[in-house]
Design an enzyme around this catalytic site. Sequence first.
Site, PDB file in Angstrom:
ATOM      1  N   LYS A  88       0.845  -1.219   0.000  1.00 41.01           N
ATOM      2  CA  LYS A  88       0.000   0.000   0.000  1.00 41.01           C
ATOM      3  C   LYS A  88       0.869   1.254   0.000  1.00 41.01           C
ATOM      4  O   LYS A  88       0.692   2.147  -0.824  1.00 41.01           O
ATOM      5  CB  LYS A  88      -0.921   0.044   1.230  1.00 41.01           C
ATOM      6  CG  LYS A  88      -1.867  -1.131   1.362  1.00 41.01           C
ATOM      7  CD  LYS A  88      -2.771  -0.988   2.565  1.00 41.01           C
ATOM      8  CE  LYS A  88      -2.052  -0.956   3.906  1.00 41.01           C
ATOM      9  NZ  LYS A  88      -1.487  -2.258   4.310  1.00 41.01           N
TER      10      LYS A  88
ATOM     11  N   ARG B 172      -9.496   1.386   8.267  1.00 40.39           N
ATOM     12  CA  ARG B 172      -9.069   0.010   8.562  1.00 40.39           C
ATOM     13  C   ARG B 172     -10.170  -0.779   9.250  1.00 40.39           C
ATOM     14  O   ARG B 172      -9.969  -1.937   9.577  1.00 40.39           O
ATOM     15  CB  ARG B 172      -7.844   0.050   9.475  1.00 40.39           C
ATOM     16  CG  ARG B 172      -6.530  -0.259   8.766  1.00 40.39           C
ATOM     17  CD  ARG B 172      -5.446  -0.206   9.812  1.00 40.39           C
ATOM     18  NE  ARG B 172      -4.228  -0.853   9.448  1.00 40.39           N
ATOM     19  CZ  ARG B 172      -3.217  -0.274   8.815  1.00 40.39           C
ATOM     20  NH1 ARG B 172      -3.314   0.962   8.405  1.00 40.39           N
ATOM     21  NH2 ARG B 172      -2.108  -0.935   8.586  1.00 40.39           N
TER      22      ARG B 172
ATOM     23  N   ARG C  73      11.930  -6.142   5.622  1.00 38.05           N
ATOM     24  CA  ARG C  73      11.950  -4.695   5.872  1.00 38.05           C
ATOM     25  C   ARG C  73      12.505  -4.398   7.261  1.00 38.05           C
ATOM     26  O   ARG C  73      13.332  -3.509   7.439  1.00 38.05           O
ATOM     27  CB  ARG C  73      10.536  -4.116   5.728  1.00 38.05           C
ATOM     28  CG  ARG C  73      10.484  -2.623   6.026  1.00 38.05           C
ATOM     29  CD  ARG C  73       9.120  -2.036   5.734  1.00 38.05           C
ATOM     30  NE  ARG C  73       8.093  -2.523   6.660  1.00 38.05           N
ATOM     31  CZ  ARG C  73       6.834  -2.152   6.604  1.00 38.05           C
ATOM     32  NH1 ARG C  73       6.412  -1.338   5.672  1.00 38.05           N
ATOM     33  NH2 ARG C  73       5.964  -2.632   7.484  1.00 38.05           N
TER      34      ARG C  73
ATOM     35  N   ARG D 251      11.114  -3.147  10.160  1.00 41.04           N
ATOM     36  CA  ARG D 251      10.718  -1.997  10.985  1.00 41.04           C
ATOM     37  C   ARG D 251      10.469  -2.488  12.407  1.00 41.04           C
ATOM     38  O   ARG D 251      10.321  -3.696  12.623  1.00 41.04           O
ATOM     39  CB  ARG D 251       9.433  -1.401  10.372  1.00 41.04           C
ATOM     40  CG  ARG D 251       9.206   0.058  10.660  1.00 41.04           C
ATOM     41  CD  ARG D 251       8.049   0.581   9.824  1.00 41.04           C
ATOM     42  NE  ARG D 251       6.786  -0.054  10.154  1.00 41.04           N
ATOM     43  CZ  ARG D 251       5.703   0.013   9.390  1.00 41.04           C
ATOM     44  NH1 ARG D 251       5.712   0.677   8.255  1.00 41.04           N
ATOM     45  NH2 ARG D 251       4.595  -0.601   9.758  1.00 41.04           N
TER      46      ARG D 251
HETATM   47  P1  B4P Z   1       4.244  -1.789   2.318  1.00 45.56           P
HETATM   48  O1  B4P Z   1       3.401  -2.860   1.727  1.00 45.56           O
HETATM   49  O2  B4P Z   1       4.343  -0.530   1.612  1.00 45.56           O
HETATM   50  O3  B4P Z   1       3.736  -1.669   3.819  1.00 45.56           O
HETATM   51  P2  B4P Z   1       2.245  -1.259   4.193  1.00 45.56           P
HETATM   52  O4  B4P Z   1       1.311  -2.378   3.816  1.00 45.56           O
HETATM   53  O5  B4P Z   1       1.934   0.085   3.604  1.00 45.56           O
HETATM   54  O6  B4P Z   1       2.376  -1.008   5.719  1.00 45.56           O
HETATM   55  P3  B4P Z   1       1.701  -1.686   6.996  1.00 45.56           P
HETATM   56  O7  B4P Z   1       0.282  -2.067   6.767  1.00 45.56           O
HETATM   57  O8  B4P Z   1       2.648  -2.735   7.467  1.00 45.56           O
HETATM   58  O9  B4P Z   1       1.812  -0.523   8.045  1.00 45.56           O
HETATM   59  P4  B4P Z   1       1.044   0.833   8.387  1.00 45.56           P
HETATM   60  O10 B4P Z   1       2.107   1.853   8.383  1.00 45.56           O
HETATM   61  O11 B4P Z   1      -0.145   1.117   7.521  1.00 45.56           O
HETATM   62  O12 B4P Z   1       5.720  -2.288   2.399  1.00 45.56           O
HETATM   63  C1  B4P Z   1       6.090  -3.544   2.968  1.00 45.56           C
HETATM   64  C2  B4P Z   1       7.418  -4.060   2.405  1.00 45.56           C
HETATM   65  O13 B4P Z   1       7.181  -4.826   1.219  1.00 45.56           O
HETATM   66  C3  B4P Z   1       8.405  -2.969   2.010  1.00 45.56           C
HETATM   67  O14 B4P Z   1       9.684  -3.336   2.455  1.00 45.56           O
HETATM   68  C4  B4P Z   1       8.348  -2.921   0.496  1.00 45.56           C
HETATM   69  O15 B4P Z   1       9.572  -2.545  -0.100  1.00 45.56           O
HETATM   70  C5  B4P Z   1       7.992  -4.354   0.156  1.00 45.56           C
HETATM   71  N1  B4P Z   1       7.178  -4.463  -1.057  1.00 45.56           N
HETATM   72  C6  B4P Z   1       6.102  -3.710  -1.373  1.00 45.56           C
HETATM   73  N2  B4P Z   1       5.584  -4.105  -2.567  1.00 45.56           N
HETATM   74  C7  B4P Z   1       6.361  -5.166  -3.003  1.00 45.56           C
HETATM   75  C8  B4P Z   1       6.330  -6.012  -4.164  1.00 45.56           C
HETATM   76  N3  B4P Z   1       5.384  -5.869  -5.119  1.00 45.56           N
HETATM   77  N4  B4P Z   1       7.262  -6.992  -4.258  1.00 45.56           N
HETATM   78  C9  B4P Z   1       8.198  -7.144  -3.316  1.00 45.56           C
HETATM   79  N5  B4P Z   1       8.288  -6.375  -2.202  1.00 45.56           N
HETATM   80  C10 B4P Z   1       7.383  -5.385  -2.045  1.00 45.56           C
HETATM   81  O16 B4P Z   1       0.482   0.552   9.864  1.00 45.56           O
HETATM   82  C11 B4P Z   1       1.353   0.281  10.964  1.00 45.56           C
HETATM   83  C12 B4P Z   1       0.540   0.289  12.280  1.00 45.56           C
HETATM   84  O17 B4P Z   1      -0.046   1.622  12.500  1.00 45.56           O
HETATM   85  C13 B4P Z   1      -0.676  -0.647  12.325  1.00 45.56           C
HETATM   86  O18 B4P Z   1      -0.308  -1.947  12.726  1.00 45.56           O
HETATM   87  C14 B4P Z   1      -1.565   0.087  13.386  1.00 45.56           C
HETATM   88  O19 B4P Z   1      -1.141  -0.196  14.701  1.00 45.56           O
HETATM   89  C15 B4P Z   1      -1.341   1.550  13.109  1.00 45.56           C
HETATM   90  N6  B4P Z   1      -2.350   2.148  12.222  1.00 45.56           N
HETATM   91  C16 B4P Z   1      -2.097   2.660  10.972  1.00 45.56           C
HETATM   92  N7  B4P Z   1      -3.265   3.105  10.428  1.00 45.56           N
HETATM   93  C17 B4P Z   1      -4.251   2.878  11.342  1.00 45.56           C
HETATM   94  C18 B4P Z   1      -5.663   3.115  11.345  1.00 45.56           C
HETATM   95  N8  B4P Z   1      -6.284   3.650  10.294  1.00 45.56           N
HETATM   96  N9  B4P Z   1      -6.387   2.738  12.434  1.00 45.56           N
HETATM   97  C19 B4P Z   1      -5.773   2.223  13.500  1.00 45.56           C
HETATM   98  N10 B4P Z   1      -4.427   1.955  13.557  1.00 45.56           N
HETATM   99  C20 B4P Z   1      -3.677   2.271  12.488  1.00 45.56           C
END
Ligand code: B4P
Length: 185
Positions: free
Chosen positions: A13, A88, A128, A130
């Site tokens: 995402k 979410r 990754r 984190r």
């Molecule tokens: P991304 O795929 O970009 O990670 P994400 O889904 O955006 O992030 P995530 O859901 O984990 O965290 P968020 O910050 O929203 O990247 C993942 C990895 O995969 C990267 O290393 C990337 O390079 C790699 N990758 C991507 N595409 C690829 C492909 N096609 N092929 C190979 N590799 C690839 O949320 C974190 C925390 O914040 C949540 O757990 C929650 O506690 C809180 N939070 C955030 N929003 C919230 C909300 N609306 N309500 C309540 N809590 C919330």
Amino acid sequence: MRFIFIGPPGAGKGTQAIRVAEMLQIPHISTGDILRQHVSEQTSLGQQAKVYMDRGELVPDQLILDMVQYRLEQADTSRGWILDGFPRNVPQAIFVEKLLSSTSTEGALKVINLDAPDDEVVKRLLARGRRDDTEDTIRRRLQVYREQTTPLIEFYNSRQQLCQIDGSLSMDEVTTQLKQAVAAV
Ligand code: B4P
């Protein structure tokens, strides 16, 4: 132009929302990024949110909703936005719907569901590394996603706002699919 990106953690995402936002010249608004900024600045919100984020739980809605409303009221959102990782759960989706019906911004809302299998997202997130990317936390985030976020797929499908994209492909292949989906809006 208003887009919501949903999908399991690690589906891409954030990666893809940045690319599409740059292409369309609209702001990329990631609730995860905003929360991490609060955590690093040790604000009151950040201190409360950190407890939930470290456990892989959703941060409570009462902390999230004001934060999102404040961001969407900034001047740079006048031409549209991409919301990444928000909503979410169903209460957050209802909040967005009410917010949109009370504003005069033109343009349809499109919801991109970027999906990828569990094994693939676990592999990506462990690579990754984190602070919330430990195996236990990832598994909990996937469970929370299934329980609280997947009902949004039907929520938006029934409103004919949903577009499915295969997030298991390579980054560039996903971007190509997204460009086609965005052009069709
Ligand atoms: P991304 O795929 O970009 O990670 P994400 O889904 O955006 O992030 P995530 O859901 O984990 O965290 P968020 O910050 O929203 O990247 C993942 C990895 O995969 C990267 O290393 C990337 O390079 C790699 N990758 C991507 N595409 C690829 C492909 N096609 N092929 C190979 N590799 C690839 O949320 C974190 C925390 O914040 C949540 O757990 C929650 O506690 C809180 N939070 C955030 N929003 C919230 C909300 N609306 N309500 C309540 N809590 C919330």
